[in-house]
Scaffold this motif. Structure first.
Motif, PDB file in Angstrom:
ATOM      1  N   THR A   5       0.833  -1.196   0.000  1.00  0.00           N
ATOM      2  CA  THR A   5       0.000   0.000   0.000  1.00  0.00           C
ATOM      3  C   THR A   5       0.874   1.255   0.000  1.00  0.00           C
ATOM      4  OG1 THR A   5      -1.552  -1.288   1.307  1.00  0.00           O
ATOM      5  CG2 THR A   5      -1.975   1.072   1.149  1.00  0.00           C
TER       6      THR A   5
ATOM      7  N   ALA B 182       2.810   1.568  -3.260  1.00  0.00           N
ATOM      8  CA  ALA B 182       1.894   1.941  -4.354  1.00  0.00           C
ATOM      9  C   ALA B 182       1.718   3.454  -4.363  1.00  0.00           C
ATOM     10  CB  ALA B 182       0.548   1.240  -4.186  1.00  0.00           C
ATOM     11  N   MET B 183       1.614   4.052  -3.182  1.00  0.00           N
ATOM     12  CA  MET B 183       1.484   5.513  -3.112  1.00  0.00           C
ATOM     13  C   MET B 183       2.757   6.176  -3.640  1.00  0.00           C
ATOM     14  SD  MET B 183      -0.752   6.479   0.262  1.00  0.00           S
ATOM     15  CE  MET B 183      -0.073   5.406   1.515  1.00  0.00           C
ATOM     16  N   ALA B 184       3.915   5.587  -3.306  1.00  0.00           N
ATOM     17  CA  ALA B 184       5.184   6.149  -3.781  1.00  0.00           C
ATOM     18  C   ALA B 184       5.273   6.056  -5.297  1.00  0.00           C
ATOM     19  CB  ALA B 184       6.354   5.408  -3.139  1.00  0.00           C
TER      20      ALA B 184
ATOM     21  N   ARG C  50       2.862   5.837  -7.447  1.00  0.00           N
ATOM     22  CA  ARG C  50       1.913   6.750  -8.085  1.00  0.00           C
ATOM     23  C   ARG C  50       2.459   8.185  -8.090  1.00  0.00           C
ATOM     24  NH1 ARG C  50      -3.305   6.276  -9.253  1.00  0.00           N
ATOM     25  NH2 ARG C  50      -3.599   4.495  -7.877  1.00  0.00           N
ATOM     26  N   GLN C  51       3.095   8.573  -7.010  1.00  0.00           N
ATOM     27  CA  GLN C  51       3.651   9.924  -6.928  1.00  0.00           C
ATOM     28  C   GLN C  51       4.769  10.112  -7.960  1.00  0.00           C
ATOM     29  OE1 GLN C  51       4.869  10.966  -2.946  1.00  0.00           O
ATOM     30  NE2 GLN C  51       5.472  13.028  -3.589  1.00  0.00           N
TER      31      GLN C  51
ATOM     32  N   GLU D 270       3.188  10.468 -11.300  1.00  0.00           N
ATOM     33  CA  GLU D 270       2.585  11.801 -11.423  1.00  0.00           C
ATOM     34  C   GLU D 270       3.653  12.856 -11.721  1.00  0.00           C
ATOM     35  OE1 GLU D 270      -0.703  12.580 -11.004  1.00  0.00           O
ATOM     36  OE2 GLU D 270      -0.665  14.756 -10.669  1.00  0.00           O
TER      37      GLU D 270
ATOM     38  N   ASP E 184      -3.312  -0.673  -6.520  1.00  0.00           N
ATOM     39  CA  ASP E 184      -3.148   0.130  -7.732  1.00  0.00           C
ATOM     40  C   ASP E 184      -2.275   1.350  -7.432  1.00  0.00           C
ATOM     41  OD1 ASP E 184      -3.497   1.376 -10.155  1.00  0.00           O
ATOM     42  OD2 ASP E 184      -5.689   1.282 -10.133  1.00  0.00           O
TER      43      ASP E 184
ATOM     44  N   ASP F 160       9.164  14.062   4.343  1.00  0.00           N
ATOM     45  CA  ASP F 160       7.948  13.894   3.556  1.00  0.00           C
ATOM     46  C   ASP F 160       8.170  13.331   2.151  1.00  0.00           C
ATOM     47  OD1 ASP F 160       5.992  14.418   5.338  1.00  0.00           O
ATOM     48  OD2 ASP F 160       5.705  16.520   4.772  1.00  0.00           O
ATOM     49  N   ASP F 161       9.274  13.697   1.511  1.00  0.00           N
ATOM     50  CA  ASP F 161       9.481  13.233   0.131  1.00  0.00           C
ATOM     51  C   ASP F 161      10.441  12.040   0.056  1.00  0.00           C
ATOM     52  OD1 ASP F 161      11.821  14.476   0.801  1.00  0.00           O
ATOM     53  OD2 ASP F 161      11.919  15.767  -0.974  1.00  0.00           O
TER      54      ASP F 161
ATOM     55  N   SER G 167      -0.570  11.660  -2.562  1.00  0.00           N
ATOM     56  CA  SER G 167      -0.627  10.441  -3.369  1.00  0.00           C
ATOM     57  C   SER G 167      -1.661   9.497  -2.771  1.00  0.00           C
ATOM     58  CB  SER G 167       0.734   9.754  -3.455  1.00  0.00           C
ATOM     59  OG  SER G 167       0.720   8.765  -4.481  1.00  0.00           O
ATOM     60  N   PHE G 168      -2.011   8.483  -3.534  1.00  0.00           N
ATOM     61  CA  PHE G 168      -2.976   7.509  -3.020  1.00  0.00           C
ATOM     62  C   PHE G 168      -2.755   6.161  -3.686  1.00  0.00           C
ATOM     63  CE2 PHE G 168      -4.879   9.196  -6.806  1.00  0.00           C
ATOM     64  CZ  PHE G 168      -5.558   8.125  -7.371  1.00  0.00           C
TER      65      PHE G 168
ATOM     66  N   VAL H 205      -4.980   2.376  -4.473  1.00  0.00           N
ATOM     67  CA  VAL H 205      -6.278   1.711  -4.396  1.00  0.00           C
ATOM     68  C   VAL H 205      -6.020   0.242  -4.089  1.00  0.00           C
ATOM     69  CG1 VAL H 205      -8.425   1.155  -5.574  1.00  0.00           C
ATOM     70  CG2 VAL H 205      -7.275   3.339  -6.030  1.00  0.00           C
TER      71      VAL H 205
END
Ligand SMILES: [Zn+2]
Lengths: 374, 134
Positions: free
Chosen positions: A139, A142-144, A146-147, A150, A195, A242-243, B67-68, B70
């Motif tokens: 989890t 996945a956030m990392a 996605r960032q 982005e 995801d 934070d980063d 960020s997130f 799913v």
């Protein structure tokens, strides 16, 4: 190292004892030659499972009157840190030969009640993760990922390239848990876990144990195996910056390790990267300086990390396809390659290897430069 | 959302009593340092910036999603019925960053969006903070 993966019928402590016995036999040292013991446990220790690796290992090994004992923990950065500490005590004369051990046995043949729901609860603010459904590293990574996608335009197909290259190495490693070749399409069609991370972005889970003996170069030259030199080390711990999951501790620890070894990135023949997820390989290589920040997606595609590529990386299949012994996975493969004992997956030039160990959700990082005795 | 017996609930400590007392009636609090005027959310009594003692202070709980993820697979019975659910890391207006479950349609969350802390009532157990859409 012991057999890896779905090996049942023994606890993490049993694997630890077995790993030490194998390392002694491999080196030609006697149990009584060992005067230091550094201990590290994995998921079993984190989740307080029965017979997790602990300070009781000294008793289990029947070792008395040691000059050094410690149970160490910086999560995935522990193994490299143990080798650093062991090297320092050998260099100072405090010890002659230190055995560094990692063992874990989270896989159960007949899962008991509650298996799969075991979480590290924590208290206070730390106890908010479990109730929030943040139950595993997938989890958080996945956030990392996605960032990173982005900010830099990295894609899931880029991550797939890393999975495919790593698996290609694993097909040649008898210790690897996943040995069937995969394609980018297989990766894209594998089920989603969190995801944007698919199943084939995630590491395997393993039972097993690995022990590494650290001693002086003079002593090592008289032993059964070709010595592997610890030429440099460094650590970089962002903590809760934070980063930290985009700009990791690999930069700080890698620069220190290379500087101590008197080496440049171009001198490194092989990379053994802590790859709990495909994303971790990408961001670690980026922060080590193998490409401009953010360009890892393209830079590490087209088989560059795989067999025959110009940046051979995770040559045993890493943790993605090989075995998940936390920070000992990259160290063990670095030792095998440096000795020239990797069989059909042997990289022709194997004088210098850069090793990484990542801990927690990228709060901790330790690096090593290991080299052949040339 | 009704309480789910299978999902874990937070565990209070002496240092977080102020946070969980307020949470019981739906109020979100952060730690504030009277010495350096910074907000923090460690759950330990002293300010991580200057080490002076902090006090719990009301926050509107509004944060921007950084960020997130799913989550689409879980081995945990309490979370299986929520699949797919989103977890988001968001930066509070006061500064601290926090990762919580997003209580809403997973497909409705986006980076840069504003969310707000709300609490899921767990009866006698501690309330669980979640993000909700603003
Ligand atoms: Zn302060």
């Amino acid at each position: 190292m012991t057999d890896m993966g779905r090996v049942y019928g023994q606890s993490a402590m049993d694997f630890a004892v077995q790993a030490v016995a194998l390392a002694l036999d491999d080196s030609g040292l006697d149990k009584n030659d060992i005067d230091g013991l550094l201990i590290s446990g994995g998921l079993c220790s984190y989740l307080n499972m029965s017979d997790a690796v602990s300070m009781h290992l000294q008793k289990a090994l029947g070792m008395q009157d040691l000059k050094l004992v410690n149970e160490m923990n910086a999560y995935g950065a522990t193994a490299a840190s143990m080798l650093q500490y062991a090297a320092l005590t050998c260099a100072s004369g405090q010890t002659d030969a230190v055995v560094c051990v990692f063992a874990d046995a989270p896989l159960q043949e007949n899962p008991t009640a509650g298996y799969g729901t075991a979480i590290n609860v924590g208290t206070g603010i730390e106890s908010l993760n479990g109730p929030s459904g943040i139950l595993n590293a997938a989890t958080q990574f996945a956030m990392a990922a996605r960032q990173h996608m982005e900010e830099y335009g990295t894609t899931s197909e880029h991550l797939a390239e890393i999975a495919v290259a790593t698996r290609a190495w694993a097909t040649m490693n008898p210790f690897a848990q996943k040995r069937d070749p995969i394609t980018v399409t297989d990766h894209q069609e594998s089920r989603m876990i969190a995801d944007p991370l698919h199943l084939l972005d995630c590491c395997v889970v393993s039972n097993g144990g690995i022990a590494v003996i650290v001693t002086s170069l003079e002593r090592a030259r008289d032993l059964k195996q070709p010595p592997v030199r610890i030429l440099g080390w460094g650590q970089g711990h962002p903590g809760d910056r934070d980063d930290r999951m985009i700009h990791t501790g690999a930069r700080m620890s890698g620069l220190q390790a290379l500087q101590m070894a008197g080496a440049e990135l171009d001198d490194i023949d092989i990379r053994q990267i802590y790859d709990c997820f495909t994303y971790t390989t990408l961001v670690t290589l980026e922060d080590y300086g193998y490409c401009a920040k953010g360009e890892g997606g393209e830079a590490f595609s087209n088989g560059r990390l795989g067999p025959g590529g110009d940046l051979p990386t995770n040559t045993g299949g890493g943790q993605l396809s090989g075995y998940y012994m936390w920070g000992m996975t990259p160290i063990s493969e670095a030792i095998i390659q440096t000795r020239g004992q990797a069989g059909e997956r042997q990289v022709p030039k194997h004088d210098l290897t850069l090793v990484s160990g990542n801990g927690g959700a990228l709060q901790y990082h330790a690096s090593l430069v290991l080299g052949a005795d040339i | 959302m009704p309480r789910d017996e299978k999902r874990p609930t937070p565990i209070r400590t002496d240092g977080t009593a102020g946070f969980f007392d307020a949470a019981k009636h739906g109020e979100f609090m952060l730690q504030h340092c009277g010495n350096c005027d910074q907000f923090s959310f460690t759950g330990y009594r002293y300010c991580p910036n200057c080490y002076a003692k902090t006090e719990w202070r009301h926050s509107d709980g509004i944060a921007t999603v950084k960020s997130f993820a799913v989550v689409t697979e879980s081995s945990h019975d309490g979370f299986k019925k929520l699949l797919p659910y989103a977890v988001a890391t968001a930066v509070l207006g006061e500064g601290p960053t926090l990762s919580l479950r997003y209580d809403g349609e997973a497909g409705n969350i986006a980076i840069g969006q504003n969310v707000k802390v709300a609490f899921q009532d767990n009866g006698p157990d501690e309330a669980t903070p979640v993000w909700v859409a603003l």
